[in-house]
Enzyme design. Structure first.
Site: not given
Length: 760
Positions: A292-296
């Site tokens: 995932s991207d940061w916190g996505s």
């Protein structure tokens, strides 16, 4: 269960592999990574499996006291329990070694960690921003730039970069255009492959690291160019514009993909089974893992797609997202979701196997400390060869947009030169925004670079401050809109000069993630300064430093010479000076269109014709256009001049039709009508005139960089076959249809010779 340390674990695996091999009577399987992965998976508890899907940001001073309370303490405990598969933003051999030692020697199974970092265009030694590198159209140079970044990053313990970004974007308002390869899927695909190969190379070596193709998919098409905004595109655009660079990265064996922040047609990319399971892991048979991207994952709550972090975890893992970056969703909820039969153990196993497979491929089980060599770190970071490499890349990235009256190259002696502008002596801005390991004030400034040409008289004046206050790495960079204190001095310096070099543009922190702009002019008081200097001296060379196409209509009309110098990294000033003085003949070509006004955006060369192209009736308004601006750009995709003068002629085909087993040879004569040796990027475009889905009016399908001596002529040839003219249909199948095609060859997308051929 008995605690198994790393050495005994390897022996356990060995005997398990022999047993498995004997039963299956397959020698090939005996030592295969798949067998090792399967054997290890059998030893893991559900909690340990989930741990491999968990990625944490760095959380404490590794060489300091162990955290006793709070979130840092919880992360530390999970690390010791084997509930962490990867760390990010941990750098330096001492810190990486300390964390890897915990994972390998203190956890039950001793599974090594991956260490990720945003090595976007360099670690400590910074190359030009990726958009600038794309302007070189030099695939070998781009590959070498990624190799340099990987070598330096690997020396400090990093084994995984979150690059390359392969998003196609047509909207310069989006700040992250600086991180990609521009607007064209063909050029973008070749650059994606080059960067993946540069980063990964031979993964057995500690000079190479894992690459990550991001952001899957559509991020560059955010509405209004506003970062993180929603995306809505049809299948034609998705399949033929957005997917191809990701396909190229996958074909180059990129080991990881990253999800996009955006939704796509109403579904957040992180929770899209269509993108992850049906396309990436299904149709494309991608064998690596998706992070995932940061916190996505947690951000699906904000999208209104999940009610809480637990449901977000359920959606993401079932959709095919394998590793959770900093949402804490998987580590906190996946075990419970499995027990509730909302997530299958087989789904967890598939994700874990993908991650373990890559750790084996990277050689971390054989040597978990392969990137932890203090002597190598000391000898490698910032070494001379890296500076030479990024200087070469920087020179190749510069684009000469305009050069009237042969104002450039500058004479090397006997001239009085005024150097003016807020960026002329800036040693931080050229590093750009994605240089989180580099130190401020480490770029070579234009003033420093030009000062080496000591036989001219160089007078410097800042003219105006671009920003208010110090421009360290901060989230917001405030622009000076009122203080004109330096105007008077700059004007006086300009009056006394033979030539004025003005270095203007965006500060490096005005581009990148979260830095969208609605106005793409010269920020602050720079335009006013430019016009005031022009009143007293019209011999101006405008050097632009920026991370996106700018809107510069006044400069394009009035300034005789304009150099697009981007944010060029550590050796910025040396590269610019060598180009200005003619020690390097510029050969760069624009990878993105420069608009006349923001109102044209998104603006791109490979547009559709529409049902109402330009009408024959000159007074008619009933066609696709503006009533207050032209449709054409200020500077087109592929545009870029040289100090040499190139002439195209004699476009020929060896035949005017071909079938599926044949090809056409096309040739064009290129002449260097100058006394300077130079390089030219010869570009080939096609147009599918009639097709089952609408196709662009022009598509780049090949190019060659040709070097010519003074007054030399060469015949440049290309091959056209069915691969040249194919496309993806709405089922994402690559097809070729019979019919007529227009063919264009030239030095830019808007200046070409034209002919026609057919496919039968």
């Amino acid at each position: 269960m008995k605690k198994i340390h790393f050495k005994s674990f390897v022996l356990t695996l060995f005997f398990l592999n022999i047993s498995c091999s004997a039963q299956q009577k397959k020698v090939v399987v005996q030592n295969s990574i798949e067998t090792k992965v399967d054997s290890l998976l059998k030893l893991m508890t559900l909690e340990e499996k989930v741990g491999q899907l968990n990625q944490y940001n760095g959380f404490w001073d590794v060489t300091g006291p162990i955290p006793k309370e709070g979130s840092a303490a919880q992360k530390y405990e999970n690390l010791k329990k084997g509930l962490v598969g990867s760390m990010l933003n941990v750098k330096g051999v001492k810190d990486v070694y300390a964390l890897q030692k915990i994972a390998v020697e203190e956890t039950r199974l001793g599974i090594p960690l991956l260490f990720g970092f945003d090595v976007i265009h360099g670690y400590k030694t910074i190359s030009p921003i990726p958009l600038a590198e794309a302007a070189s159209w030099d695939l070998e140079a781009i590959k070498k730039s990624a190799q340099i970044a990987a070598d330096e990053a690997g020396a400090v313990g990093i084994n995984w970069t979150f690059a390359p970004m392969v998003d196609i974007s047509r909207d310069a308002r989006w700040g992250r255009v600086m991180e990609g390869a521009g607007e064209d899927p063909y050029l973008g695909s070749l650059i994606a492959k080059a960067r993946v190969n540069g980063f990964q190379g031979d993964l057995k070596s500690n000079k190479n690291i894992l690459a990550c193709a991001k952001h899957f998919v559509g991020y560059g098409f955010a509405e209004a160019g506003r970062d993180y905004n929603t995306v809505s595109v049809g299948t034609n655009i998705l399949n033929n514009i957005l997917f191809p660079p990701f396909i190229a990265a996958k074909d180059a064996d990129v080991k990881t993909f990253m999800n996009a922040f955006n939704d796509l047609n109403g579904v957040p990319s992180t929770g899209s089974s269509y993108l992850q399971r049906e396309i990436l892991k299904g149709k494309w048979n991608f064998q690596g893992f998706i992070v995932s991207d940061w916190g996505s994952i947690g951000e699906m709550i904000n999208h209104g797609f999940a009610k809480d972090n637990k449901q977000a975890a359920e959606i993401a893992i079932n959709a095919g997202s394998d590793m959770d970056m900093e949402s804490y969703a998987y580590v906190n909820h996946l075990v419970e979701l499995v027990n509730e039969n909302k997530v299958k153990v087989a789904t967890i196993d598939d994700a874990v196997k993908r991650i373990l497979r890559i750790k084996f491929e990277l050689g971390l089980f054989e040597n978990p400390y392969k990137y932890c060599d203090l002597e190598r770190e000391k000898a490698t970071v910032g070494k001379k060869e890296f500076h030479e490499g990024v200087l070469d890349m920087a020179k190749k990235s510069i684009v000469l947009l305009k050069n009237e009256n042969n104002l450039l190259p500058l004479k090397k002696e006997g001239q009085k030169i005024a150097l003016i502008g807020p960026l002329a002596n800036d040693k931080t801005s050229p590093l750009g925004s994605w240089r989180i390991a580099a130190d401020d004030e480490t770029a070579v400034s234009v003033l420093e670079g030009m000062s080496k040409y000591s036989k001219n008289k160089l007078n410097y004046s800042k003219g105006v401050n671009l920003t208010t206050g110090r421009t360290q790495f901060v989230w917001e960079t405030k622009i000076n809109e009122t203080d004109k204190t330096g105007f008077e001095e700059a004007i006086e310096v300009a009056k006394k000069a033979d030539v004025v070099v003005m270095v203007l543009g965006e500060h490096g922190l005005q581009t990148g993630e979260g830095r969208s702009r609605t106005k793409l002019d010269l920020p602050g008081l720079q335009q006013e300064l430019l016009e005031e200097v022009y009143k007293v001296n019209k011999n101006i060379v405008l050097v632009l430093q920026n991370g996106r196409p700018l809107v510069i209509p006044w400069a394009a009309e009035n300034i005789p010479s304009i150099v697009e110098a981007w944010h060029l990294g550590t050796e910025s000033g040396n590269a610019i000076a060598q180009v200005l003085y003619g020690d390097y003949n510029p050969s760069g070509k624009l990878p993105m269109t420069f608009p006349r006004t923001e109102g044209q955006l998104p603006l791109y060369y490979n547009r559709m014709s529409t049902g109402r192209p330009r009408m024959n009736e000159p007074e008619s308004v009933f066609w696709s256009h503006y009533i207050d601006e032209e449709n054409t750009p200020e500077f087109a995709f592929g545009h870029g001049l040289s100090y040499s003068k190139f002439e195209y002629s004699n476009l020929k085909l060896n035949k005017d039709s071909f079938s599926s087993t044949e090809e056409i040879e096309v040739s064009v004569t290129l002449k260097n009508n100058s006394n300077l040796k130079g390089k030219e990027v010869v570009q080939l475009y096609i147009q599918d005139i009639v097709c089952s889905i609408t196709r662009p009016i022009k598509e780049l399908r090949d190019f060659k960089m040709v070097e010519l001596n003074p007054n030399e002529t060469k015949v440049v040839t290309f091959k056209i076959n069915k691969e040249t003219i194919g496309f993806y249909n709405n089922n994402l199948d690559w097809i070729v249809e019979p019919g007529a095609f227009n063919l264009f060859i030239g030095g830019s997308s808007d200046k070409t010779l034209q002919t026609k051929f057919s496919y039968e």
